[in-house]
Design a protein around this motif. Structure first.
Motif, mmCIF file in Angstrom:
data_model
loop_
_atom_site.group_PDB
_atom_site.id
_atom_site.type_symbol
_atom_site.label_atom_id
_atom_site.label_comp_id
_atom_site.label_asym_id
_atom_site.label_seq_id
_atom_site.Cartn_x
_atom_site.Cartn_y
_atom_site.Cartn_z
ATOM 1 N N VAL A 70 -0.995 12.193 19.687
ATOM 2 C CA VAL A 70 -1.072 11.435 18.440
ATOM 3 C C VAL A 70 -0.904 9.962 18.780
ATOM 4 O O VAL A 70 0.122 9.563 19.349
ATOM 5 C CB VAL A 70 0.009 11.876 17.431
ATOM 6 C CG1 VAL A 70 -0.110 11.076 16.141
ATOM 7 C CG2 VAL A 70 -0.114 13.366 17.150
ATOM 8 N N SER A 71 -1.897 9.160 18.442
ATOM 9 C CA SER A 71 -1.835 7.725 18.744
ATOM 10 C C SER A 71 -1.968 6.929 17.462
ATOM 11 O O SER A 71 -2.724 7.288 16.557
ATOM 12 C CB SER A 71 -2.945 7.337 19.728
ATOM 13 O OG SER A 71 -4.223 7.646 19.195
ATOM 14 N N ARG A 72 -1.187 5.854 17.394
ATOM 15 C CA ARG A 72 -1.250 4.896 16.300
ATOM 16 C C ARG A 72 -1.486 3.519 16.886
ATOM 17 O O ARG A 72 -1.185 3.264 18.064
ATOM 18 C CB ARG A 72 0.052 4.885 15.494
ATOM 19 C CG ARG A 72 0.317 6.156 14.695
ATOM 20 C CD ARG A 72 1.536 5.949 13.799
ATOM 21 N NE ARG A 72 1.786 7.100 12.948
ATOM 22 C CZ ARG A 72 2.853 7.876 13.021
ATOM 23 N NH1 ARG A 72 3.766 7.633 13.937
ATOM 24 N NH2 ARG A 72 3.014 8.881 12.194
ATOM 25 N N VAL A 88 0.944 13.369 4.128
ATOM 26 C CA VAL A 88 0.130 14.140 5.058
ATOM 27 C C VAL A 88 0.929 14.335 6.338
ATOM 28 O O VAL A 88 1.474 13.382 6.893
ATOM 29 C CB VAL A 88 -1.201 13.429 5.371
ATOM 30 C CG1 VAL A 88 -2.048 14.271 6.329
ATOM 31 C CG2 VAL A 88 -1.976 13.152 4.093
ATOM 32 N N THR A 89 1.009 15.575 6.808
ATOM 33 C CA THR A 89 1.718 15.871 8.046
ATOM 34 C C THR A 89 0.724 16.268 9.133
ATOM 35 O O THR A 89 -0.456 16.516 8.876
ATOM 36 C CB THR A 89 2.727 17.017 7.839
ATOM 37 O OG1 THR A 89 2.008 18.212 7.483
ATOM 38 C CG2 THR A 89 3.719 16.674 6.738
ATOM 39 N N TYR A 114 -9.269 6.199 -1.482
ATOM 40 C CA TYR A 114 -8.716 5.463 -0.342
ATOM 41 C C TYR A 114 -9.721 5.489 0.805
ATOM 42 O O TYR A 114 -10.240 6.548 1.168
ATOM 43 C CB TYR A 114 -7.406 6.098 0.119
ATOM 44 C CG TYR A 114 -6.206 5.758 -0.730
ATOM 45 C CD1 TYR A 114 -5.705 4.459 -0.775
ATOM 46 C CD2 TYR A 114 -5.563 6.737 -1.476
ATOM 47 C CE1 TYR A 114 -4.603 4.143 -1.551
ATOM 48 C CE2 TYR A 114 -4.459 6.431 -2.256
ATOM 49 C CZ TYR A 114 -3.984 5.134 -2.291
ATOM 50 O OH TYR A 114 -2.891 4.832 -3.051
ATOM 51 N N TYR A 115 -9.988 4.311 1.358
ATOM 52 C CA TYR A 115 -10.846 4.216 2.541
ATOM 53 C C TYR A 115 -10.169 3.448 3.672
ATOM 54 O O TYR A 115 -10.762 3.256 4.729
ATOM 55 C CB TYR A 115 -12.165 3.515 2.196
ATOM 56 C CG TYR A 115 -13.177 4.429 1.552
ATOM 57 C CD1 TYR A 115 -14.060 5.190 2.324
ATOM 58 C CD2 TYR A 115 -13.255 4.537 0.173
ATOM 59 C CE1 TYR A 115 -14.980 6.026 1.727
ATOM 60 C CE2 TYR A 115 -14.181 5.377 -0.428
ATOM 61 C CZ TYR A 115 -15.035 6.109 0.354
ATOM 62 O OH TYR A 115 -15.946 6.946 -0.244
ATOM 63 N N SER A 116 -8.947 3.027 3.461
ATOM 64 C CA SER A 116 -8.268 2.172 4.433
ATOM 65 C C SER A 116 -7.308 2.946 5.331
ATOM 66 O O SER A 116 -6.661 2.341 6.176
ATOM 67 C CB SER A 116 -7.496 1.071 3.699
ATOM 68 O OG SER A 116 -6.545 1.634 2.810
ATOM 69 N N ARG A 117 -7.203 4.286 5.146
ATOM 70 C CA ARG A 117 -6.252 5.077 5.920
ATOM 71 C C ARG A 117 -6.922 6.283 6.575
ATOM 72 O O ARG A 117 -6.605 7.425 6.258
ATOM 73 C CB ARG A 117 -5.095 5.541 5.019
ATOM 74 C CG ARG A 117 -4.192 4.411 4.608
ATOM 75 C CD ARG A 117 -3.191 4.840 3.572
ATOM 76 N NE ARG A 117 -2.321 3.727 3.225
ATOM 77 C CZ ARG A 117 -2.702 2.712 2.457
ATOM 78 N NH1 ARG A 117 -3.916 2.697 1.953
ATOM 79 N NH2 ARG A 117 -1.887 1.711 2.199
ATOM 80 N N PRO A 118 -7.848 6.049 7.467
ATOM 81 C CA PRO A 118 -8.516 7.198 8.095
ATOM 82 C C PRO A 118 -7.610 7.891 9.110
ATOM 83 O O PRO A 118 -6.857 7.253 9.842
ATOM 84 C CB PRO A 118 -9.729 6.566 8.781
ATOM 85 C CG PRO A 118 -9.290 5.169 9.080
ATOM 86 C CD PRO A 118 -8.371 4.766 7.949
ATOM 87 N N ILE A 119 -7.681 9.200 9.122
ATOM 88 C CA ILE A 119 -7.033 10.023 10.148
ATOM 89 C C ILE A 119 -8.127 10.843 10.814
ATOM 90 O O ILE A 119 -8.864 11.566 10.136
ATOM 91 C CB ILE A 119 -5.973 10.958 9.539
ATOM 92 C CG1 ILE A 119 -4.852 10.154 8.892
ATOM 93 C CG2 ILE A 119 -5.406 11.894 10.605
ATOM 94 C CD1 ILE A 119 -3.824 11.008 8.165
ATOM 95 N N LEU A 161 4.885 15.373 12.512
ATOM 96 C CA LEU A 161 4.911 13.961 12.152
ATOM 97 C C LEU A 161 4.305 13.724 10.774
ATOM 98 O O LEU A 161 3.342 14.395 10.379
ATOM 99 C CB LEU A 161 4.141 13.141 13.192
ATOM 100 C CG LEU A 161 4.583 13.295 14.654
ATOM 101 C CD1 LEU A 161 3.714 12.423 15.537
ATOM 102 C CD2 LEU A 161 6.045 12.926 14.808
ATOM 103 N N ARG A 162 4.847 12.741 10.067
ATOM 104 C CA ARG A 162 4.232 12.292 8.828
ATOM 105 C C ARG A 162 3.166 11.260 9.188
ATOM 106 O O ARG A 162 3.424 10.306 9.927
ATOM 107 C CB ARG A 162 5.278 11.672 7.905
ATOM 108 C CG ARG A 162 4.680 11.258 6.559
ATOM 109 C CD ARG A 162 5.674 10.487 5.719
ATOM 110 N NE ARG A 162 5.029 10.006 4.509
ATOM 111 C CZ ARG A 162 5.532 9.062 3.726
ATOM 112 N NH1 ARG A 162 6.678 8.495 4.045
ATOM 113 N NH2 ARG A 162 4.905 8.687 2.636
ATOM 114 N N LEU A 163 1.975 11.440 8.666
ATOM 115 C CA LEU A 163 0.841 10.574 8.977
ATOM 116 C C LEU A 163 0.595 9.637 7.802
ATOM 117 O O LEU A 163 0.505 10.065 6.652
ATOM 118 C CB LEU A 163 -0.407 11.416 9.257
ATOM 119 C CG LEU A 163 -0.243 12.514 10.323
ATOM 120 C CD1 LEU A 163 -1.523 13.312 10.476
ATOM 121 C CD2 LEU A 163 0.186 11.922 11.660
ATOM 122 N N LEU A 164 0.467 8.357 8.118
ATOM 123 C CA LEU A 164 0.292 7.338 7.084
ATOM 124 C C LEU A 164 -1.121 6.778 7.035
ATOM 125 O O LEU A 164 -1.447 6.000 6.145
ATOM 126 C CB LEU A 164 1.281 6.184 7.326
ATOM 127 C CG LEU A 164 2.764 6.583 7.382
ATOM 128 C CD1 LEU A 164 3.614 5.376 7.739
ATOM 129 C CD2 LEU A 164 3.199 7.195 6.068
#
Length: 299
Positions: free
Chosen positions: A153-155, A131-132, A108-113, A178-181
């Motif tokens: 935490v910013s989205r 991922v939490t 996966y490369y489309s969901r960076p945290i 928080l659950r991180l997507l």
């Protein structure tokens, strides 16, 4: 003997040059979640090695396979939905009658945290599976000693959430874990500091923790007490909100130490200065003016 050697090594050469099979390509798999741009996926088509390969989703969210004239939309689909789309494309272009397709996600490369700020190891990683927030901080090797009492935490297209460190770690409140997507930015601001200079045993910058009130006596305890020949007065230099300069506040430290005056509360970014009393009163006055000039240069 010359004929025997080629017969021995022929199977090895064929194993190295054979096209990938459905089992080979479909072996690596990650938890199923929606595919995005730049993800690396493995497409396996039974009995069609020319179509069995790994492909990267392009920036516009499509993939391209050999023999197919049209690209296939992949972004936003789960692997099982992309399997159906590939089957339909192969049938529509009359390449195969009843294809059997398997799609797995390799990377996966489309969901960076990203985790930055007052952590021990800032990093960016891809969200795979569940991922939490706690897991993200654990990957960053935890908070650093300079960390403050909030985690931001910013989205994308959402307001910044402020997570209290005490609620997350000390109280283990699941509501703030928080659950991180993917796509989140986690920032840990440093704690506010109070600065101690002058005639103390351990001058330096001390963080204000837990939102607790800090006072002159508490600060002196952190600075390991007064050094010898300390004078009776101390000074607090505080930012004046009405001007760019610092306001000087005189503190009768000798009376506070003797419990004749109440302790004085301190604020974030205060500079506490304790000068030495080595000379006469006139010399002390000149020393104070010089010290004031040096303190005015502090942040």
């Amino acid at each position: 003997m010359k004929l025997i050697l080629p017969l021995i090594f022929a199977p090895l050469l064929l194993a190295q040059t054979r096209p990938p099979t459905m089992d080979d390509v479909g072996r690596a798999n990650l938890p199923q979640q929606a595919i995005g741009a730049n993800d690396l996926i493995a497409v396996s088509v039974y009995d069609a090695p020319e179509l069995t390969r790994t492909v990267r989703v392009e920036s516009d969210g499509v993939i391209r396979l050999p023999l197919l004239k049209k690209s296939i939309d992949a972004a936003g689909l789960l692997p099982r939905n992309l399997e159906t789309a590939i089957v339909d494309a192969l049938k529509d272009e009359e390449i195969m009658v009843a294809p059997i397709v398997k799609v797995t996600v390799v990377e996966y490369y489309s969901r960076p945290i990203s985790v930055a700020g007052a952590v021990r190891k800032p990093l960016t990683f891809q969200a795979t599976g569940n991922v939490t927030l706690l897991e993200a901080l654990a990957r960053a090797e935890g908070l650093s000693p300079e960390a403050g009492q909030e985690i931001l935490v910013s989205r994308t297209d959402e307001l910044v959430r402020r997570i209290p460190v005490r609620a997350l770690i000390d109280a283990a409140d699941p509501e703030v874990n928080l659950r991180l997507l993917g796509g989140e930015e986690i920032r840990v601001p440093e704690a506010s500091k109070i600065y101690v200079v002058g005639n103390v045993k351990h001058p330096g910058a001390f963080p204000m923790r837990d939102g607790a009130e800090t006072s002159v006596l508490k600060l002196l305890a952190l600075a390991e007490g007064l050094a010898p020949y300390s004078g009776k007065l101390a000074y607090i230099y505080r930012h004046d909100p009405d001007s760019a300069s610092k306001k000087e506040i005189e503190i009768k430290l000798d009376e506070i130490m003797k419990r004749k005056s109440p302790d004085v509360p301190l604020r974030a970014d205060d500079v506490f200065h304790r000068r030495a009393e080595l000379f006469g009163q006139t010399a002390m006055g000149h020393q104070h003016e010089a010290d004031h000039d040096r303190v005015s240069d502090l942040p």
